[in-house]
Design a protein around this motif. Structure first.
Motif, PDB file in Angstrom:
ATOM      1  N   VAL A  11       0.835  -1.200   0.000  1.00 21.72           N
ATOM      2  CA  VAL A  11       0.000   0.000   0.000  1.00 21.72           C
ATOM      3  C   VAL A  11       0.869   1.250   0.000  1.00 21.72           C
ATOM      4  N   ASP A  12       1.951   1.226   0.757  1.00 19.04           N
ATOM      5  CA  ASP A  12       2.860   2.375   0.770  1.00 19.04           C
ATOM      6  C   ASP A  12       3.478   2.587  -0.609  1.00 19.04           C
ATOM      7  N   THR A  13       3.848   1.500  -1.278  1.00 19.97           N
ATOM      8  CA  THR A  13       4.376   1.607  -2.644  1.00 19.97           C
ATOM      9  C   THR A  13       3.341   2.215  -3.576  1.00 19.97           C
ATOM     10  N   LEU A  14       2.097   1.778  -3.448  1.00 21.58           N
ATOM     11  CA  LEU A  14       1.025   2.332  -4.274  1.00 21.58           C
ATOM     12  C   LEU A  14       0.875   3.829  -4.026  1.00 21.58           C
ATOM     13  N   ARG A  15       0.879   4.240  -2.776  1.00 19.97           N
ATOM     14  CA  ARG A  15       0.705   5.658  -2.460  1.00 19.97           C
ATOM     15  C   ARG A  15       1.849   6.492  -3.025  1.00 19.97           C
ATOM     16  N   ARG A  16       3.071   5.974  -2.952  1.00 18.15           N
ATOM     17  CA  ARG A  16       4.212   6.720  -3.495  1.00 18.15           C
ATOM     18  C   ARG A  16       4.104   6.835  -5.017  1.00 18.15           C
ATOM     19  N   SER A  17       3.663   5.744  -5.661  1.00 23.98           N
ATOM     20  CA  SER A  17       3.525   5.814  -7.125  1.00 23.98           C
ATOM     21  C   SER A  17       2.415   6.768  -7.528  1.00 23.98           C
ATOM     22  N   TYR A  18       1.383   6.880  -6.694  1.00 21.72           N
ATOM     23  CA  TYR A  18       0.314   7.839  -6.978  1.00 21.72           C
ATOM     24  C   TYR A  18       0.827   9.270  -6.825  1.00 21.72           C
ATOM     25  N   ALA A  19       1.598   9.510  -5.767  1.00 25.61           N
ATOM     26  CA  ALA A  19       2.144  10.851  -5.546  1.00 25.61           C
ATOM     27  C   ALA A  19       3.102  11.261  -6.663  1.00 25.61           C
ATOM     28  N   ALA A  20       3.720  10.267  -7.326  1.00 25.73           N
ATOM     29  CA  ALA A  20       4.693  10.569  -8.376  1.00 25.73           C
ATOM     30  C   ALA A  20       4.043  10.925  -9.712  1.00 25.73           C
ATOM     31  N   VAL A  21       2.730  10.676  -9.856  1.00 25.85           N
ATOM     32  CA  VAL A  21       2.057  11.025 -11.107  1.00 25.85           C
ATOM     33  C   VAL A  21       1.919  12.544 -11.168  1.00 25.85           C
ATOM     34  N   LEU A 117     -24.852  -8.831  -6.930  1.00 29.64           N
ATOM     35  CA  LEU A 117     -23.598  -8.509  -7.593  1.00 29.64           C
ATOM     36  C   LEU A 117     -22.451  -8.573  -6.587  1.00 29.64           C
ATOM     37  N   PRO A 118     -21.201  -8.693  -7.040  1.00 31.81           N
ATOM     38  CA  PRO A 118     -20.083  -8.891  -6.101  1.00 31.81           C
ATOM     39  C   PRO A 118     -19.977  -7.839  -5.011  1.00 31.81           C
ATOM     40  N   HIS A 119     -20.290  -6.588  -5.310  1.00 31.46           N
ATOM     41  CA  HIS A 119     -20.129  -5.549  -4.291  1.00 31.46           C
ATOM     42  C   HIS A 119     -21.103  -5.721  -3.124  1.00 31.46           C
ATOM     43  N   GLU A 120     -22.167  -6.505  -3.309  1.00 30.23           N
ATOM     44  CA  GLU A 120     -23.145  -6.654  -2.234  1.00 30.23           C
ATOM     45  C   GLU A 120     -22.654  -7.584  -1.122  1.00 30.23           C
ATOM     46  N   SER A 121     -21.547  -8.268  -1.349  1.00 31.92           N
ATOM     47  CA  SER A 121     -20.972  -9.120  -0.303  1.00 31.92           C
ATOM     48  C   SER A 121     -19.790  -8.456   0.388  1.00 31.92           C
ATOM     49  N   VAL A 122     -19.506  -7.184   0.073  1.00 30.36           N
ATOM     50  CA  VAL A 122     -18.356  -6.500   0.658  1.00 30.36           C
ATOM     51  C   VAL A 122     -18.740  -5.940   2.028  1.00 30.36           C
ATOM     52  N   LEU A 123     -18.007  -6.368   3.057  1.00 33.55           N
ATOM     53  CA  LEU A 123     -18.255  -5.900   4.419  1.00 33.55           C
ATOM     54  C   LEU A 123     -17.491  -4.625   4.728  1.00 33.55           C
ATOM     55  N   GLU A 124     -16.307  -4.491   4.166  1.00 33.62           N
ATOM     56  CA  GLU A 124     -15.534  -3.257   4.304  1.00 33.62           C
ATOM     57  C   GLU A 124     -14.459  -3.226   3.237  1.00 33.62           C
ATOM     58  N   MET A 125     -13.985  -2.007   2.940  1.00 35.27           N
ATOM     59  CA  MET A 125     -12.932  -1.821   1.941  1.00 35.27           C
ATOM     60  C   MET A 125     -11.956  -0.776   2.431  1.00 35.27           C
ATOM     61  N   ASP A 126     -10.684  -0.960   2.085  1.00 34.41           N
ATOM     62  CA  ASP A 126      -9.704   0.115   2.160  1.00 34.41           C
ATOM     63  C   ASP A 126      -9.559   0.688   0.760  1.00 34.41           C
ATOM     64  N   VAL A 127      -9.725   2.001   0.626  1.00 36.23           N
ATOM     65  CA  VAL A 127      -9.731   2.642  -0.689  1.00 36.23           C
ATOM     66  C   VAL A 127      -8.699   3.752  -0.722  1.00 36.23           C
ATOM     67  N   LEU A 128      -7.844   3.741  -1.761  1.00 29.63           N
ATOM     68  CA  LEU A 128      -6.978   4.878  -2.041  1.00 29.63           C
ATOM     69  C   LEU A 128      -7.809   5.909  -2.791  1.00 29.63           C
ATOM     70  N   THR A 129      -8.044   7.051  -2.173  1.00 24.47           N
ATOM     71  CA  THR A 129      -8.892   8.073  -2.773  1.00 24.47           C
ATOM     72  C   THR A 129      -8.083   8.984  -3.686  1.00 24.47           C
ATOM     73  N   GLY A 130      -8.795   9.841  -4.412  1.00 24.05           N
ATOM     74  CA  GLY A 130      -8.132  10.812  -5.258  1.00 24.05           C
ATOM     75  C   GLY A 130      -7.305  11.815  -4.490  1.00 24.05           C
ATOM     76  N   ALA A 131      -7.588  11.968  -3.212  1.00 27.40           N
ATOM     77  CA  ALA A 131      -6.797  12.850  -2.356  1.00 27.40           C
ATOM     78  C   ALA A 131      -5.518  12.179  -1.875  1.00 27.40           C
ATOM     79  N   GLY A 132      -5.276  10.926  -2.273  1.00 22.97           N
ATOM     80  CA  GLY A 132      -4.076  10.217  -1.880  1.00 22.97           C
ATOM     81  C   GLY A 132      -4.150   9.594  -0.502  1.00 22.97           C
ATOM     82  N   GLU A 133      -5.336   9.545   0.087  1.00 28.07           N
ATOM     83  CA  GLU A 133      -5.517   8.988   1.419  1.00 28.07           C
ATOM     84  C   GLU A 133      -6.090   7.576   1.333  1.00 28.07           C
ATOM     85  N   ILE A 134      -5.826   6.766   2.359  1.00 28.43           N
ATOM     86  CA  ILE A 134      -6.450   5.459   2.490  1.00 28.43           C
ATOM     87  C   ILE A 134      -7.574   5.588   3.514  1.00 28.43           C
TER      88      ILE A 134
END
Length: 461
Positions: A11-21, A117-134
Motif C-alpha cells: 500500500v505504501d508503494t502504491l501511495r508513493r507511485s500515486y504521488a509521483a504522477v 452482484l459482487p459488491h453486495e458481499s463486501v463488508l468493508e474496503m480500504d480505498v486509495l482516494t483521489g486525495a491520496g488517502e487510504i
C-alpha cells in the motif's frame, strides 16, 4: 503477520507511485491484464504500482469471510477458498477478473439470482482516494457514502486495496439440468419460478444461467451443489466445448472448480473467432492457453495493428462494428428485448443470467446502489452478447450500439460500462447516478485528479 506487513508495504508503494504522477496526467493502474473492451488514450505517466496487491490475505472459515487485496484475480481467490469448501457469493465467469475490478466495475454470474452482484458481499474496503488517502469504508459509518458510490465508479473515486467479503459454502460437484424452451415466455416463467421458490421440479437450485441460440431455441441451466456425483464429471477444458453440450445433454455434472470456470476455456463461445473450436486446431492449441486472458490479448493486438480489418478491406468486405455488451433487462421485458435483438442485430448465441439485488435479511431488505440503480425487489436478466456486425451501407460505426442503448432504456434496463458507450452527458448522469457521483467525487477527490466516470466510460479517457 508477514502478510500484514507485506500488505502495508504494498500500500505504501502504491501511495508513493500515486504521488509521483504529475498533476494533470491521467492516473492508470500498471497491470498486465484487462477485461475492458473500450479503447483508451495511451497514458503518458507511469501507471500505479499495484504489484504487491494481488493476493488473499486471510480466509476465515468460521466467519465465512476473506480479506483480499484489490488486484487479486478470482482465479487466485477461488484457489484460496475452495479448500475450505467455500466460494465468493458471486464468481464472475472469467479467471482474471479482479475482485477490486468486479466491485468498482460490476460482475455477475449464475448465483446472482439470489446473491446479487459482487459488491453486495463486501463488508468493508480500504480505498486509495483521489486525495491520496487510504480510508476504510463500510455500509454504515463515516465513509458510507463512498461505500455506496464505489460500485460502478470504475476507478473514478479511488482504488480498493483491501476488501473483506462474505463467502458461501459450495460442495464438491455441481449437478446440472439443461432445460430447453421453444418459447421465450415459457423461459421467463421458469426463471420467475426458480427465483420465487429456489427450486425447479422439486429439486433445489443454487445457480442459474442460460443461453439463447435463437428466439425459438433457448436453454436454462440449473445447478445444484452436491457432494455426490451421479455420473463421471465432464471435462470441457479438453476437446469437448461446454456451450455445445447444452444442445445435446439434459443432465451433466462438473466439479465445483470446473463449474466456476466452465465459460473461461472458450470465452463462452468467442474462441471460435481464433479457430480454437476446430478439432484440429484444438488438439494443437495447448490446453494452458485456452483461457480468456490469452484470447483478450489477441484481441488487443488486433485493435492495435488492425490486421484482420486490413485483410477484410483487401477482400472487399464491409468494415465491422464491435458489439460487446452486457445489459440488464427486467424479467417481464426480456422476451421483447430478445426478439428485437434477433431481428435488428442478429448475433447468436447470447448469454442469460438472472439477477436480483441481494436480500440479506429476507424479502424487502435489498438496497439500491446509486451508480447502477437497479430496483430492489425486481428480477432482471443480464443479456450478454459479444462479437461484431458488418457496418451497413450509409451507416456509421457505433450506430448499432446506439440502437441497443435506446432499446435497453425503452425496456427499463441498464447496461454495463466495460465496453463502448455513446450516451450524452445528461442521459448518462440520469442513468448512472450523476448527482451522487459528483458529491462523493468532490469529497474524496477534491482536485479531480482521477479521471471522471463519464470520461472513462464514454469519452474513452
Amino acid at each position: 503477520m508477514h502478510a500484514v506487513r507485506d500488505h502495508e508495504r504494498a500500500v505504501d508503494t502504491l501511495r508513493r507511485s500515486y504521488a509521483a504522477v504529475p498533476a494533470g496526467e491521467p492516473v492508470r493502474l500498471a497491470k498486465h491484464t484487462s477485461n475492458l473492451f473500450r479503447p483508451r488514450s495511451a497514458p503518458r505517466a507511469p501507471g500505479l504500482d499495484v504489484s504487491g496487491l494481488t493476493g488473499v490475505l486471510a480466509v476465515d472459515p468460521a466467519a465465512r469471510t476473506a480479506d483480499v487485496q484489490g488486484m487479486c484475480t478470482y482465479e487466485d481467490l477461488v484457489d484460496a477458498t475452495l479448500p475450505h469448501g467455500l466460494m465468493p457469493l458471486v464468481v464472475p465467469q472469467l479467471r482474471t477478473i479482479t475482485l477490486g475490478g468486479a466491485v468498482t466495475g460490476l460482475g455477475i454470474e449464475s448465483t446472482s439470482f439470489r446473491n446479487g452482484l459482487p459488491h453486495e458481499s463486501v463488508l468493508e474496503m480500504d480505498v486509495l482516494t483521489g486525495a491520496g488517502e487510504i480510508v476504510t469504508t463500510r455500509p454504515r459509518g463515516e465513509h458510507a457514502d463512498l461505500h455506496r458510490a464505489f460500485p460502478n465508479s470504475l476507478g473514478s473515486l479511488g482504488y480498493a486495496t483491501r476488501l473483506r467479503i462474505e463467502l458461501q459454502p459450495i460442495r464438491r460437484y455441481v449437478s446440472l439440468r439443461n432445460i430447453r424452451f421453444t418459447r421465450l415466455e415459457e423461459l421467463v416463467d421458469a426463471i420467475g419460478e426458480v427465483v420465487a421458490k429456489g427450486a425447479w421440479g422439486g429439486e433445489p437450485v443454487d445457480a442459474m444461467d442460460g443461453v439463447v441460440f435463437s428466439p425459438g431455441e433457448a436453454c436454462l441451466v440449473l445447478g445444484t451443489f452436491t457432494d455426490e456425483a451421479d455420473e463421471r464429471p465432464s471435462d470441457y477444458t479438453g476437446q469437448e466445448i461446454y456451450y455445445r453440450s447444452l444442445r445435446r445433454r439434459t443432465r451433466d455434472t462438473l466439479t465445483a472448480y470446473d463449474y466456476l470456470w466452465r465459460w473461461d476455456t472458450d470465452w463462452f463461445w468467442c474462441s471460435a473467432a481464433f479457430g480454437v473450436q476446430h478439432p484440429v486446431v484444438r488438439r494443437l492449441w495447448p490446453r494452458r492457453y485456452r483461457r480468456s486472458d490469452v484470447y483478450h490479448r489477441i484481441v488487443r493486438l488486433e485493435h492495435r495493428h488492425q490486421v484482420a480489418a486490413r485483410v477484410d478491406r483487401w477482400r472487399g468486405r464491409p468494415a465491422r462494428e464491435r458489439v460487446v455488451q452486457d445489459v440488464e433487462v427486467p424479467l417481464d421485458r426480456t422476451p421483447e428485448f430478445l426478439r428485437w435483438f434477433a431481428a435488428n442485430v442478429g448475433m447468436t448465441p447470447v448469454w442469460l443470467c438472472p439477477l436480483r439485488l441481494r436480500e440479506p435479511s429476507g424479502p424487502g431488505s435489498a438496497k439500491a446502489w446509486p451508480l447502477y440503480p437497479l430496483r430492489p425487489g425486481e428480477t432482471y436478466v443480464n443479456i450478454g452478447f459479444w462479437g461484431s456486425v458488418p457496418i451497413a451501407a450509409g451507416a456509421a460505426d457505433g450506430d448499432v450500439n446506439r440502437q441497443i442503448e435506446r432499446m435497453v432504456s425503452e425496456v427499463g434496463g441498464h447496461k454495463s460500462l466495460y465496453s463502448d458507450a455513446y450516451y450524452d452527458r445528461g442521459e448518462f448522469d440520469r442513468l448512472y447516478g450523476g448527482d451522487t457521483w459528483r458529491a462523493v467525487k468532490d469529497r474524496y477527490d477534491p482536485d479531480h485528479r482521477l479521471t471522471g466516470l463519464y470520461e472513462k466510460a464514454v469519452s474513452r479517457a
